[in-house]
Design an enzyme around this catalytic site. Structure first.
Site, PDB file in Angstrom:
ATOM      1  N   CYS A 222      21.037 -81.929 -32.711  1.00 20.11           N
ATOM      2  CA  CYS A 222      21.272 -80.908 -33.731  1.00 20.11           C
ATOM      3  C   CYS A 222      20.418 -81.251 -34.938  1.00 20.11           C
ATOM      4  CB  CYS A 222      22.756 -80.864 -34.109  1.00 20.11           C
ATOM      5  SG  CYS A 222      23.110 -79.731 -35.452  1.00 20.11           S
ATOM      6  N   ASN A 231      23.212 -84.025 -25.630  1.00 24.93           N
ATOM      7  CA  ASN A 231      24.495 -83.752 -24.970  1.00 24.93           C
ATOM      8  C   ASN A 231      24.769 -84.871 -23.979  1.00 24.93           C
ATOM      9  OD1 ASN A 231      25.334 -80.672 -25.444  1.00 24.93           O
ATOM     10  ND2 ASN A 231      23.110 -80.837 -25.417  1.00 24.93           N
TER      11      ASN A 231
HETATM   12 ZN    ZN Z   1      25.758 -79.157 -28.582  1.00 29.33          ZN
END
Ligand code: ZN
Length: 298
Positions: A222, A231
């Protein structure tokens, strides 16, 4: 089984969206289609194909419309996309996307950075999106970012994009949420920023949760979270489930093949344990029995 776990889980492969949205190298429509086809062949029944955001803000997702137009759809597979506003719903409808996801952050600061609106303003905008989507037969789901912690503020009330979730907290929150909102089909979404992604999924399974996001090769991150990692890697999750006897419907070898292809395309390594170390079962078959015993006894 000593632990009180679920028997089966469903995994949504979010690599094509969450995984690729911060990559320097922008994948072509053709490359994305090959990646998605591989994911389908591996047995996934839910795939996050892309997002309908401003192409200026997220150029990596600018070809999502084209990807949807050219998808070879397999019956029983759900191809979903992330949308932020009415414009996104319109684009989804125009290219044949049948399931969209709306997102709000539990953190005001993160929501402002991500969507340039407060969480309340974002939720207010959901009503129009819901009506527009329903009127053209598009199914809608929602997601909450920073549900387990935020690096900016402590107003936390189920996505863990900041990688702050920990297993006992996940168990507690999941148990409470399931009790308070039994009608909701919850998905959990963990990033592996501090190596707790897999442990958090275990905690979720102990709480009875059966739906999880993951990304092949563990791609993702992010742009607004300090030190954000990818992830939790799909192959790491499937491998754990195979080892402890929880059904996923995913073929691990095929999933690893897709992850290797993706890494080649992106031209950089990721945090996937399985791609580095291989499956436990491969290790046993590769070593002669005596050698394995000696190593264990050392
Ligand atoms: Zn995510």
């Amino acid at each position: 089984m000593p632990l009180n776990l679920v028997e089966e889980i469903k995994i949504c492969e979010v690599g094509p969206r969450d995984g690729l949205q911060n990559e320097k190298r922008i994948l072509t429509t053709e490359e994305k289609l090959v990646l998605i086809e591989g994911v389908v062949q591996a047995g996934f029944s839910v795939i996050e194909v892309g997002s309908f955001m401003s192409p200026k803000a997220v150029p990596q997702m600018a070809n999502t419309d084209e990807v949807f137009q050219n998808l070879k759809r397999k019956e029983g597979v759900e191809y979903r996309a992330l949308v932020a506003n009415l414009k996104g719903v319109e684009r989804a409808a125009a290219c044949g996307c049948k399931k969209v996801k709306l997102n709000v952050s539990a953190s005001k600061a993160h929501n402002l950075a991500n969507l340039n609106r407060t969480p309340a303003e974002t939720v207010e905008g959901f009503y129009g999106c819901m009506d527009a989507a329903r009127s053209v037969g598009i199914e809608v789901s929602g997601s909450i970012s920073m549900a387990f912690g935020s690096p900016w503020d402590r107003e936390i009330p189920l996505s863990d994009a900041s990688g702050q979730a920990y297993p006992t907290q996940v168990y507690q929150i999941c148990t409470d949420m399931a009790k308070t909102y039994p009608q909701v089909a919850w998905w959990l979404h963990f990033h592996n920023t501090r190596g707790l992604g897999i442990a958090n999924i275990m905690a979720g399974m102990q709480a009875g949760f059966t739906r999880y996001d993951s990304a092949c090769a563990g791609v993702g991150g992010c742009p607004f979270v300090p030190g954000a990692a990818g992830n939790v890697a799909t192959e790491d999750v499937v491998h754990m489930c195979d080892e402890i006897g929880i059904k996923t419907g995913v073929d691990l070898d095929q999933a690893m093949k897709v992850s290797r292809q993706l890494i080649q395309l992106l031209n950089h390594g990721t945090d996937s344990y399985l791609l580095r170390a291989g499956k436990s079962s491969d290790l046993i078959s590769e070593l002669p029995t005596g050698q394995l015993r000696n190593q264990t006894l050392k």
